[in-house]
Design a protein around this motif. Structure first.
Motif, mmCIF file in Angstrom:
data_model
loop_
_atom_site.group_PDB
_atom_site.id
_atom_site.type_symbol
_atom_site.label_atom_id
_atom_site.label_comp_id
_atom_site.label_asym_id
_atom_site.label_seq_id
_atom_site.Cartn_x
_atom_site.Cartn_y
_atom_site.Cartn_z
ATOM 1 N N PHE A 23 91.834 -17.780 25.805
ATOM 2 C CA PHE A 23 91.490 -16.669 24.783
ATOM 3 C C PHE A 23 90.351 -17.302 23.151
ATOM 4 O O PHE A 23 90.974 -17.806 22.077
ATOM 5 C CB PHE A 23 92.339 -15.876 23.326
ATOM 6 N N PRO A 24 89.472 -18.131 24.483
ATOM 7 C CA PRO A 24 88.768 -19.438 23.676
ATOM 8 C C PRO A 24 88.146 -19.044 22.026
ATOM 9 O O PRO A 24 88.392 -19.789 21.382
ATOM 10 C CB PRO A 24 87.881 -19.475 24.258
ATOM 11 N N TRP A 25 87.804 -17.507 21.900
ATOM 12 C CA TRP A 25 87.320 -17.587 20.386
ATOM 13 C C TRP A 25 88.776 -17.627 19.734
ATOM 14 O O TRP A 25 88.119 -16.703 17.997
ATOM 15 C CB TRP A 25 86.381 -15.823 21.153
ATOM 16 N N GLU A 26 90.077 -17.465 20.041
ATOM 17 C CA GLU A 26 90.426 -16.994 18.872
ATOM 18 C C GLU A 26 90.837 -18.603 18.398
ATOM 19 O O GLU A 26 91.728 -18.365 17.127
ATOM 20 C CB GLU A 26 92.187 -16.666 19.371
ATOM 21 N N ASP A 27 91.201 -19.645 18.861
ATOM 22 C CA ASP A 27 90.627 -21.091 18.069
ATOM 23 C C ASP A 27 89.602 -21.087 16.990
ATOM 24 O O ASP A 27 88.455 -21.503 17.869
ATOM 25 C CB ASP A 27 91.209 -21.990 19.465
ATOM 26 N N TRP A 28 90.310 -21.071 15.773
ATOM 27 C CA TRP A 28 89.396 -21.274 14.367
ATOM 28 C C TRP A 28 89.750 -22.611 14.022
ATOM 29 O O TRP A 28 89.324 -23.200 12.746
ATOM 30 C CB TRP A 28 89.917 -20.309 13.706
ATOM 31 N N ARG A 29 90.743 -23.696 15.024
ATOM 32 C CA ARG A 29 91.449 -25.034 14.226
ATOM 33 C C ARG A 29 90.270 -25.497 13.775
ATOM 34 O O ARG A 29 90.289 -26.795 12.324
ATOM 35 C CB ARG A 29 92.439 -25.523 15.048
ATOM 36 N N ASP A 30 88.310 -26.328 14.230
ATOM 37 C CA ASP A 30 87.500 -27.096 14.026
ATOM 38 C C ASP A 30 86.649 -25.725 13.489
ATOM 39 O O ASP A 30 85.919 -26.941 13.479
ATOM 40 C CB ASP A 30 87.133 -27.747 15.421
ATOM 41 N N GLY A 31 86.900 -24.641 12.938
ATOM 42 C CA GLY A 31 85.942 -23.936 12.546
ATOM 43 C C GLY A 31 85.886 -22.633 13.112
ATOM 44 O O GLY A 31 86.492 -22.269 14.487
ATOM 45 N N ARG A 32 84.592 -21.587 13.197
ATOM 46 C CA ARG A 32 84.033 -20.781 13.562
ATOM 47 C C ARG A 32 84.104 -21.100 15.092
ATOM 48 O O ARG A 32 83.022 -22.152 15.185
ATOM 49 C CB ARG A 32 83.538 -19.737 13.018
ATOM 50 N N PRO A 33 84.759 -20.162 16.764
ATOM 51 C CA PRO A 33 84.060 -21.015 17.533
ATOM 52 C C PRO A 33 82.496 -20.090 17.654
ATOM 53 O O PRO A 33 82.445 -19.262 17.462
ATOM 54 C CB PRO A 33 84.781 -19.719 18.674
ATOM 55 N N GLY A 34 81.738 -21.963 18.477
ATOM 56 C CA GLY A 34 80.760 -20.670 18.662
ATOM 57 C C GLY A 34 80.397 -19.988 19.743
ATOM 58 O O GLY A 34 79.079 -18.944 18.874
ATOM 59 N N MET A 35 81.045 -19.480 20.927
ATOM 60 C CA MET A 35 80.636 -18.569 21.106
ATOM 61 C C MET A 35 80.809 -16.698 21.077
ATOM 62 O O MET A 35 80.406 -15.895 21.051
ATOM 63 C CB MET A 35 82.085 -18.442 22.472
ATOM 64 N N LEU A 36 81.511 -17.188 19.629
ATOM 65 C CA LEU A 36 80.829 -15.485 19.111
ATOM 66 C C LEU A 36 79.857 -15.321 18.444
ATOM 67 O O LEU A 36 79.348 -14.127 19.013
ATOM 68 C CB LEU A 36 82.207 -15.966 17.131
ATOM 69 N N ASP A 37 79.109 -15.948 18.171
ATOM 70 C CA ASP A 37 77.488 -15.495 18.074
ATOM 71 C C ASP A 37 76.183 -16.156 19.422
ATOM 72 O O ASP A 37 75.628 -15.384 18.926
ATOM 73 C CB ASP A 37 76.847 -16.743 16.628
ATOM 74 N N ALA A 38 77.239 -16.691 20.223
ATOM 75 C CA ALA A 38 75.980 -17.331 21.316
ATOM 76 C C ALA A 38 76.609 -16.071 22.283
ATOM 77 O O ALA A 38 75.115 -15.324 22.392
ATOM 78 C CB ALA A 38 76.720 -18.329 21.646
ATOM 79 N N ALA A 39 77.693 -15.712 22.227
ATOM 80 C CA ALA A 39 77.918 -15.284 23.400
ATOM 81 C C ALA A 39 78.701 -13.252 23.556
ATOM 82 O O ALA A 39 78.330 -12.731 24.267
ATOM 83 C CB ALA A 39 78.649 -16.175 24.376
ATOM 84 N N ILE A 40 79.489 -13.638 22.388
ATOM 85 C CA ILE A 40 80.044 -12.429 22.300
ATOM 86 C C ILE A 40 79.802 -11.647 21.463
ATOM 87 O O ILE A 40 79.225 -10.426 21.400
ATOM 88 C CB ILE A 40 81.432 -12.602 21.366
ATOM 89 N N LEU A 41 78.493 -11.516 20.155
ATOM 90 C CA LEU A 41 78.882 -10.553 18.950
ATOM 91 C C LEU A 41 77.250 -10.016 19.844
ATOM 92 O O LEU A 41 76.573 -8.706 19.274
ATOM 93 C CB LEU A 41 78.292 -11.398 17.446
ATOM 94 N N PRO A 42 75.987 -10.835 20.009
ATOM 95 C CA PRO A 42 75.260 -10.716 20.916
ATOM 96 C C PRO A 42 75.492 -8.995 21.752
ATOM 97 O O PRO A 42 74.037 -8.691 22.017
ATOM 98 C CB PRO A 42 74.015 -11.781 21.588
ATOM 99 N N ARG A 43 76.637 -9.242 22.494
ATOM 100 C CA ARG A 43 77.060 -8.040 23.560
ATOM 101 C C ARG A 43 77.470 -7.151 22.792
ATOM 102 O O ARG A 43 77.174 -5.798 23.550
ATOM 103 C CB ARG A 43 76.937 -8.119 24.761
ATOM 104 N N LEU A 44 78.376 -7.383 22.103
ATOM 105 C CA LEU A 44 79.234 -5.971 21.274
ATOM 106 C C LEU A 44 78.507 -5.498 20.057
ATOM 107 O O LEU A 44 78.618 -3.966 20.789
ATOM 108 C CB LEU A 44 80.257 -6.701 20.479
ATOM 109 N N LEU A 45 77.433 -6.451 19.339
ATOM 110 C CA LEU A 45 77.002 -5.119 18.754
ATOM 111 C C LEU A 45 75.832 -4.487 19.303
ATOM 112 O O LEU A 45 76.278 -2.797 18.455
ATOM 113 C CB LEU A 45 75.864 -5.627 17.620
ATOM 114 N N PRO A 46 75.196 -4.527 20.087
ATOM 115 C CA PRO A 46 74.224 -2.974 21.124
ATOM 116 C C PRO A 46 75.285 -2.152 21.879
ATOM 117 O O PRO A 46 74.805 -1.630 21.767
ATOM 118 C CB PRO A 46 73.329 -4.026 21.711
ATOM 119 N N TRP A 47 76.489 -2.769 22.071
ATOM 120 C CA TRP A 47 77.104 -1.839 22.878
ATOM 121 C C TRP A 47 77.907 -0.824 21.963
ATOM 122 O O TRP A 47 77.791 0.080 22.246
ATOM 123 C CB TRP A 47 78.324 -2.743 23.419
ATOM 124 N N ALA A 48 77.838 -1.306 20.795
ATOM 125 C CA ALA A 48 78.773 -1.050 19.454
ATOM 126 C C ALA A 48 77.599 0.888 19.667
ATOM 127 O O ALA A 48 78.231 1.949 18.747
ATOM 128 C CB ALA A 48 79.118 -1.231 18.446
#
Length: 330
Positions: free
Chosen positions: A134-159
């Protein structure tokens, strides 16, 4: 016309299995124990599993402990039941013939220093960093880059694909709440909700294996896949543990008998996936009265010796829900 009741002979046979999400923390890394696949199960790792045989074991927990010991050479300490996983298709079998497997999932905690690494290695079992799953769950060094680079660009159109169809709550509302969009904060406890949204949107390898989609459409997989629905069980375990440390002292099941406050903080950070302010954390621990000094010190860091502490077991008699009630992000 009311549906007729199903006759007992029409119900397919069920088998009960037991899965264990076993957690340990080593070198600031939260790990889940994975076992290699059996022949015919593909290449992906899975969680330790065993069928429940009431002729040999009286309880689910006794059966789970016996199965885990035989597969991994581990003697489990803390164990608690998570959830029952019985959805049709959960074993990735297209024909759905034969007995249907229903699995009871468990969370188990162990100390890395309490195991026999040679015996464990000989079984083929391996510790996996749960942030590989679950690499999107690790916020120890800040917001994971994959959220904005890979996850949300696909999730939001699906929504918005089926936004005109009535859904309660809507896909967009679920995403805002699970992923902390707009005015919603990121809630580290919503691990399972995030996993299930990614699965439903066809962004996980398991969705391809389950034939929900032909491809994720991603160049890099979102985390390490597991066989069957074992990553969903693991997500349930991570969510439970993140919530549990706030109202029960289960974090000390992962600690050595004596530890420094820095070791305790890094273990809490590893589990919660968030950075904690050092002084705020120490005030929190002292205020909760969960630890007491041993009178000894550790020089393992090579610098100034750090005071050693131990869990103050008396707290269990003093409070109904002792835990580390984490506040805002540090």
């Amino acid at each position: 016309m009311e549906p007729t009741a199903t006759e007992p002979g029409d119900i397919p046979p069920l088998r009960i299995g037991l899965n264990a999400a076993i957690v340990a923390v080593t070198n600031h890394t939260p790990n889940i124990l994975a076992v290699p696949a059996s022949p015919g199960q593909g290449a992906a790792d899975g969680l330790p599993f065993g069928p429940f045989d009431p002729a040999r074991q009286r309880t689910f927990e006794a059966s789970l402990r016996a199965s885990v010991e035989s597969q991994t050479a581990l003697n489990l300490g803390y164990v608690e039941q998570l959830y029952t996983f019985g959805d049709r298709g959960r074993q990735m079998r297209s024909d759905e013939q034969g007995a249907h497997m229903v699995s009871v999932g468990y969370l188990a905690l162990t100390r890395a220093d309490a195991e026999n690494p040679e015996a464990l290695h000989a079984t083929g079992a391996r510790w996996r960093d749960w942030y590989e799953l679950f690499p999107w769950e690790d916020w120890r060094d800040g917001r994971p880059g994959m959220l904005d680079a890979a996850i949300l660009p696909r999730l939001l159109p699906w929504a918005v694909e089926k936004a005109d169809q009535p859904q309660t709550p809507s896909r967009m509302a679920r995403i805002r709440l699970a992923f902390g969009l707009n005015d919603f904060p990121w809630d580290e406890e919503r691990v399972l909700e995030r996993y299930e949204l990614l699965y439903e949107a066809g962004l996980l390898t398991e969705a391809v294996a389950d034939q929900r989609v032909s491809s994720t459409g991603l160049t890099v997989p979102l985390g390490r896949a597991m066989r069957f629905d074992h990553r969903r069980i693991a997500a349930t375990a991570v969510q439970r543990l993140r919530a549990k440390i706030k109202y029960r002292p289960v974090i000390f099941e992962l600690m050595p008998p004596d530890f420094t406050l820095t070791q305790l903080q890094t273990t809490v950070e590893a589990i919660s996936g968030r950075h904690l302010h050092k002084q705020n954390f120490r005030r929190l621990v002292e205020g909760a009265e969960l630890v007491e000094p041993t009178g000894a010190a550790s020089s393992a860091t090579g610098g100034r010796p750090a005071a050693l502490y131990k869990f103050r077991a008396k707290i269990l008699e003093e409070r109904p829900a002792p835990g580390l009630r984490l506040g805002g992000r540090g």
